[in-house]
Design a protein around this motif. Sequence first.
Motif, PDB file in Angstrom:
ATOM      1  N   MET A  95       0.840  -1.205   0.000  1.00  0.00           N
ATOM      2  CA  MET A  95       0.000   0.000   0.000  1.00  0.00           C
ATOM      3  C   MET A  95       0.876   1.255   0.000  1.00  0.00           C
ATOM      4  SD  MET A  95      -3.079  -0.942  -0.366  1.00  0.00           S
ATOM      5  CE  MET A  95      -3.960   0.568  -0.049  1.00  0.00           C
ATOM      6  N   GLU A  96       1.931   1.231   0.777  1.00  0.00           N
ATOM      7  CA  GLU A  96       2.865   2.368   0.805  1.00  0.00           C
ATOM      8  C   GLU A  96       3.582   2.498  -0.543  1.00  0.00           C
ATOM      9  OE1 GLU A  96       4.674   5.744   2.107  1.00  0.00           O
ATOM     10  OE2 GLU A  96       3.048   4.657   3.086  1.00  0.00           O
ATOM     11  N   MET A  97       3.914   1.375  -1.159  1.00  0.00           N
ATOM     12  CA  MET A  97       4.538   1.384  -2.479  1.00  0.00           C
ATOM     13  C   MET A  97       3.597   2.056  -3.488  1.00  0.00           C
ATOM     14  SD  MET A  97       5.804  -1.880  -4.754  1.00  0.00           S
ATOM     15  CE  MET A  97       4.158  -2.560  -4.976  1.00  0.00           C
ATOM     16  N   HIS A  98       2.339   1.658  -3.456  1.00  0.00           N
ATOM     17  CA  HIS A  98       1.351   2.244  -4.363  1.00  0.00           C
ATOM     18  C   HIS A  98       1.202   3.736  -4.110  1.00  0.00           C
ATOM     19  CE1 HIS A  98      -2.789   3.377  -5.540  1.00  0.00           C
ATOM     20  NE2 HIS A  98      -2.465   2.704  -6.626  1.00  0.00           N
ATOM     21  N   ARG A  99       1.149   4.115  -2.855  1.00  0.00           N
ATOM     22  CA  ARG A  99       1.003   5.523  -2.482  1.00  0.00           C
ATOM     23  C   ARG A  99       2.224   6.343  -2.956  1.00  0.00           C
ATOM     24  NH1 ARG A  99      -1.621   4.591   1.691  1.00  0.00           N
ATOM     25  NH2 ARG A  99       0.075   3.814   2.978  1.00  0.00           N
ATOM     26  N   THR A 100       3.407   5.796  -2.790  1.00  0.00           N
ATOM     27  CA  THR A 100       4.628   6.483  -3.215  1.00  0.00           C
ATOM     28  C   THR A 100       4.634   6.701  -4.722  1.00  0.00           C
ATOM     29  OG1 THR A 100       5.869   5.546  -1.367  1.00  0.00           O
ATOM     30  CG2 THR A 100       7.159   6.347  -3.243  1.00  0.00           C
ATOM     31  N   LEU A 101       4.313   5.650  -5.475  1.00  0.00           N
ATOM     32  CA  LEU A 101       4.272   5.787  -6.936  1.00  0.00           C
ATOM     33  C   LEU A 101       3.183   6.765  -7.373  1.00  0.00           C
ATOM     34  CD1 LEU A 101       4.848   2.110  -8.083  1.00  0.00           C
ATOM     35  CD2 LEU A 101       6.417   4.041  -8.343  1.00  0.00           C
ATOM     36  N   SER A 102       2.061   6.749  -6.694  1.00  0.00           N
ATOM     37  CA  SER A 102       0.978   7.691  -7.007  1.00  0.00           C
ATOM     38  C   SER A 102       1.420   9.130  -6.780  1.00  0.00           C
ATOM     39  CB  SER A 102      -0.259   7.400  -6.151  1.00  0.00           C
ATOM     40  OG  SER A 102      -0.807   6.159  -6.487  1.00  0.00           O
ATOM     41  N   GLN A 103       2.112   9.366  -5.675  1.00  0.00           N
ATOM     42  CA  GLN A 103       2.603  10.716  -5.379  1.00  0.00           C
ATOM     43  C   GLN A 103       3.611  11.179  -6.423  1.00  0.00           C
ATOM     44  OE1 GLN A 103       4.015  10.133  -1.381  1.00  0.00           O
ATOM     45  NE2 GLN A 103       2.018  10.558  -0.476  1.00  0.00           N
ATOM     46  N   ILE A 104       4.461  10.288  -6.862  1.00  0.00           N
ATOM     47  CA  ILE A 104       5.434  10.630  -7.907  1.00  0.00           C
ATOM     48  C   ILE A 104       4.706  10.965  -9.203  1.00  0.00           C
ATOM     49  CG2 ILE A 104       7.237   9.653  -9.392  1.00  0.00           C
ATOM     50  CD1 ILE A 104       8.243   8.215  -6.816  1.00  0.00           C
ATOM     51  N   MET A 105       3.706  10.163  -9.543  1.00  0.00           N
ATOM     52  CA  MET A 105       2.918  10.400 -10.752  1.00  0.00           C
ATOM     53  C   MET A 105       2.254  11.778 -10.693  1.00  0.00           C
ATOM     54  SD  MET A 105      -0.460   8.323 -11.995  1.00  0.00           S
ATOM     55  CE  MET A 105      -1.360   8.862 -10.540  1.00  0.00           C
ATOM     56  N   ILE A 106       1.660  12.107  -9.571  1.00  0.00           N
ATOM     57  CA  ILE A 106       0.985  13.404  -9.419  1.00  0.00           C
ATOM     58  C   ILE A 106       1.990  14.543  -9.506  1.00  0.00           C
ATOM     59  CG2 ILE A 106      -0.255  14.845  -7.746  1.00  0.00           C
ATOM     60  CD1 ILE A 106      -1.672  12.169  -6.873  1.00  0.00           C
ATOM     61  N   LYS A 107       3.144  14.379  -8.866  1.00  0.00           N
ATOM     62  CA  LYS A 107       4.186  15.416  -8.915  1.00  0.00           C
ATOM     63  C   LYS A 107       4.669  15.637 -10.350  1.00  0.00           C
ATOM     64  CE  LYS A 107       7.422  18.137  -7.179  1.00  0.00           C
ATOM     65  NZ  LYS A 107       7.284  19.456  -7.734  1.00  0.00           N
ATOM     66  N   LEU A 108       4.842  14.568 -11.103  1.00  0.00           N
ATOM     67  CA  LEU A 108       5.250  14.696 -12.504  1.00  0.00           C
ATOM     68  C   LEU A 108       4.199  15.467 -13.298  1.00  0.00           C
ATOM     69  CD1 LEU A 108       6.685  11.122 -13.053  1.00  0.00           C
ATOM     70  CD2 LEU A 108       7.998  13.258 -13.193  1.00  0.00           C
ATOM     71  N   ALA A 109       2.936  15.168 -13.067  1.00  0.00           N
ATOM     72  CA  ALA A 109       1.860  15.877 -13.776  1.00  0.00           C
ATOM     73  C   ALA A 109       1.838  17.349 -13.375  1.00  0.00           C
ATOM     74  CB  ALA A 109       0.517  15.220 -13.489  1.00  0.00           C
TER      75      ALA A 109
END
Length: 137
Positions: A95-109
Amino acid sequence: MALIPKETELQEGLTTIFEDLLLKKEGVKKELIRTRKDFNIACDQHIKSGFQSEQDWVNANASHQNKFIEYEMYCHIIDIITDFKDIHGQFPEYMEMHRTLSQIMIKLAQDEKYELAAIAKLWVDRIESTIQEHSYC
C-alpha cells in the motif's frame, strides 16, 4: 482444489507486475540503443552532406533524448518498487509502495511532465488493480 490465500495471490500478482516492468525496461533499453545508432547515422550523414541535413540530425537527437528520459523513468520506477521488496521477493508494504508511486505520478503531472506521468500511471493503475482484485473488502 486447494485454496490459495488472497495475500499469496496478491503477492504473485505484484511479482508479475514487477517482472513485466523489468521486461518493459529492457525493451526500452533496446529502443534506446537503436535511437543512438540512428543518431550516429544522422550525424555522419550531416557531416557528409557538408552540414546541409541538419533537420535529420536534430530529429534523431530529439528521439534519442526522449527515449533516454523514458528509460530513466523506468529505472526510477524499478528502484522505487525494489525498495519495497523484502528478502523473500515479496512486497509487504504494497500500500505504501502504491502511495509512493501515485505521489510521484501526481508530482510529474504538476511539473507538466505529462509523458513521464503517463508512464508512472500505467504501473500505478496495474498495481491498484491487482490490490483491488485480491482485497478482502
